[in-house]
Motif scaffolding. Structure first.
Motif, PDB file in Angstrom:
ATOM      1  N   THR A  35       0.824  -1.008   0.059  1.00  0.00           N
ATOM      2  CA  THR A  35      -0.083   0.155   0.049  1.00  0.00           C
ATOM      3  C   THR A  35       0.745   1.153   0.007  1.00  0.00           C
ATOM      4  O   THR A  35       1.929   1.226   0.350  1.00  0.00           O
ATOM      5  N   GLU A  36       0.292   2.381  -0.501  1.00  0.00           N
ATOM      6  CA  GLU A  36       0.841   3.895  -0.470  1.00  0.00           C
ATOM      7  C   GLU A  36      -0.165   4.832  -0.237  1.00  0.00           C
ATOM      8  O   GLU A  36      -1.472   4.629  -0.727  1.00  0.00           O
ATOM      9  N   ASP A  37       0.167   5.718   0.883  1.00  0.00           N
ATOM     10  CA  ASP A  37      -0.898   6.537   1.002  1.00  0.00           C
ATOM     11  C   ASP A  37       0.000   7.826   1.443  1.00  0.00           C
ATOM     12  O   ASP A  37       0.829   7.948   2.091  1.00  0.00           O
TER      13      ASP A  37
END
Length: 219
Positions: free
Chosen positions: A36-38
């Motif tokens: 994931t990347e946020d």
């Protein structure tokens, strides 16, 4: 004791292209370990620099002896903070990354500077530094060696992923991954074998027909 890494890489794309690809490099065939990347924070400073902070989740395969020290549900995930400073005026981008969990076992800190290559203004140079440390008593050196080796391996994947995304953004056919190449080769081999089998059947059928005609002729 800290293990230190210093490396330099070149991407044969302009700084603007690399800057655009940086934010779009996940997913790619070489980044399956990135889950994931946020974006946690983003702002433009009065001097027109772009500041960003992102949170990345990655798989983190540990040595078997280290997995016993952590619960099974968290042993294979690591959370990474990434701070970046983009200076479009001077065409530089600087990133800082470090892990925020498993810090007792190992901390990997990385600093990268993306700038225009001094030999070719159409290329981008990446100067990379990393520090691998461990506070695990008795095995810190082994952990650091493991961390450094894995870091070097990940750098290779990172560059391959960058090249893949850059090729897509530039409208080129991305270079095939090893898995894709092997799959194509396997399919081609199947087709060749099938064609050979059909040809053999055809030749056998013709030979049988010819032999039958010869027998009828003698009769």
């Amino acid at each position: 004791m800290v293990k230190y890494f210093l490396g330099q890489s070149v991407l044969r794309s302009s700084w603007d292209q690399v800057f655009a690809a940086f934010w779009q490099r996940y997913p790619n065939p070489y980044s399956k370990h990135v889950l994931t990347e946020d974006i946690v924070h983003r702002e433009v400073t009065p001097d027109q620099k772009l500041l960003s902070r992102r949170l990345l989740t990655k798989t983190n395969r540990m040595p078997r002896w280290a997995e016993r020290l952590f619960p099974a549900n968290v042993a294979h995930s690591v959370y990474i903070l990434e701070d970046s400073v983009v200076d479009p005026q001077n065409q530089t981008m600087t990133t800082f990354t470090w892990n925020i969990n498993h810090a007792r076992l190992m901390v990997v800190e990385e600093r990268c500077v993306y700038c225009v290559n001094s030999d070719n203004s159409g290329w981008t140079e990446i100067r990379r530094e990393a520090w691998v440390s461990s506070s695990l008593f008795g095995v810190s050196r082994a952990v650091q060696e493991f961390g450094l080796a894995r870091f070097k391996s990940n750098v290779t994947k990172t560059m391959k992923g960058f090249e893949y995304i850059l090729a897509k953004l530039q409208g080129e056919a991305p270079s095939k991954t090893l898995v894709e190449t092997a799959k194509e080769a396997k399919e081609k081999a199947k087709e060749t074998a099938l064609a050979a089998t059909e040809k053999a059947k055809d030749l056998a059928s013709k030979a049988a027909t010819k032999q039958q005609q010869q027998q009828q002729h003698f009769v």
